[in-house]
Scaffold this motif. Structure first.
Motif, PDB file in Angstrom:
ATOM      1  N   THR A  35       7.275-120.816  91.557  1.00 23.74           N
ATOM      2  CA  THR A  35       6.151-120.321  90.782  1.00 23.74           C
ATOM      3  C   THR A  35       5.023-120.006  91.739  1.00 23.74           C
ATOM      4  OG1 THR A  35       6.790-121.659  88.890  1.00 23.74           O
ATOM      5  CG2 THR A  35       4.529-120.861  88.929  1.00 23.74           C
ATOM      6  N   THR A  91       0.275-115.674  86.684  1.00 19.98           N
ATOM      7  CA  THR A  91       1.319-116.593  87.118  1.00 19.98           C
ATOM      8  C   THR A  91       2.652-115.853  87.129  1.00 19.98           C
ATOM      9  OG1 THR A  91       0.125-118.444  86.153  1.00 19.98           O
ATOM     10  CG2 THR A  91       2.453-118.801  86.665  1.00 19.98           C
ATOM     11  N   ALA A 105       5.639-114.864  84.764  1.00 23.83           N
ATOM     12  CA  ALA A 105       6.203-116.133  84.321  1.00 23.83           C
ATOM     13  C   ALA A 105       6.322-116.219  82.807  1.00 23.83           C
ATOM     14  CB  ALA A 105       5.361-117.288  84.854  1.00 23.83           C
ATOM     15  N   HIS A 106       5.297-115.780  82.100  1.00 22.80           N
ATOM     16  CA  HIS A 106       5.287-115.815  80.641  1.00 22.80           C
ATOM     17  C   HIS A 106       4.880-114.430  80.166  1.00 22.80           C
ATOM     18  CE1 HIS A 106       5.588-120.149  80.967  1.00 22.80           C
ATOM     19  NE2 HIS A 106       4.596-120.109  81.820  1.00 22.80           N
ATOM     20  N   GLY A 108       4.524-112.950  77.466  1.00 21.94           N
ATOM     21  CA  GLY A 108       3.590-112.862  76.343  1.00 21.94           C
ATOM     22  C   GLY A 108       2.176-113.273  76.702  1.00 21.94           C
ATOM     23  N   ALA A 109       2.024-113.996  77.793  1.00 21.54           N
ATOM     24  CA  ALA A 109       0.700-114.478  78.204  1.00 21.54           C
ATOM     25  C   ALA A 109      -0.085-113.363  78.881  1.00 21.54           C
ATOM     26  CB  ALA A 109       0.860-115.658  79.148  1.00 21.54           C
TER      27      ALA A 109
END
Length: 115
Positions: A35, A91, A105-106, A108-109
Motif C-alpha cells: 500500500t 491511497t 486501493a478503494h 469508490g473512495a
C-alpha cells in the motif's frame, strides 16, 4: 498399455490447463501487494458540460514502503462532481517492487486533500 499412455497425456494436459488458468488469475493480487500513496502532479481537465462518470488521466508520484517517488500515470472513470486535482493524495496498491502496476486501493473512495 496404449490406454495408460492416453490417460497420462490427458492428465498432463489437464494439469497444464489448470496451471495456466491459475497463473492468469494471480497476475495481480492487491491483497498481497504493498500500500502506498499517489501524490497527484497532473490531471486531465474536468469536463464542464457532462455529468456522471467520465474518464480522467492522472499523473503522479507513488511512494510506499519499498519505493520512493516513482512517476506513474493511469486512466480511470471518475465522477465529475469529485474530480481529482493537483496535490491530492490517493491511497494505492501495487505488487511489491512494481509501482508502475498501481491501482486505486478503494475505487469508490475519493482522494483526500493534499494541501
Amino acid at each position: 498399455m496404449l490406454e495408460f499412455g492416453m490417460l497420462l497425456i490427458m492428465i498432463v494436459a489437464l494439469v497444464g490447463v489448470v496451471a495456466v488458468y491459475l497463473r492468469g488469475r494471480g497476475s495481480f493480487r492487491p491483497a498481497q501487494g504493498e500500500t502506498g500513496t499517489l501524490y497527484v502532479t497532473g490531471v486531465s481537465p474536468r469536463p464542464d458540460d457532462l455529468v456522471g462518470e467520465q474518464f480522467v488521466t492522472i499523473t503522479g508520484n507513488v511512494t510506499g514502503p519499498t519505493v520512493q517517488g516513482t512517476v506513474v500515470y493511469g486512466r480511470f472513470a471518475w465522477d465529475v462532481n469529485a474530480w481529482p486535482s493537483i496535490g491530492d493524495l490517493i491511497t494505492v496498491v501495487y505488487p511489491a517492487g512494481k509501482p508502475e502496476r498501481w491501482q486505486i486501493a478503494h475505487p469508490g473512495a475519493r482522494p483526500s486533500l493534499g494541501s
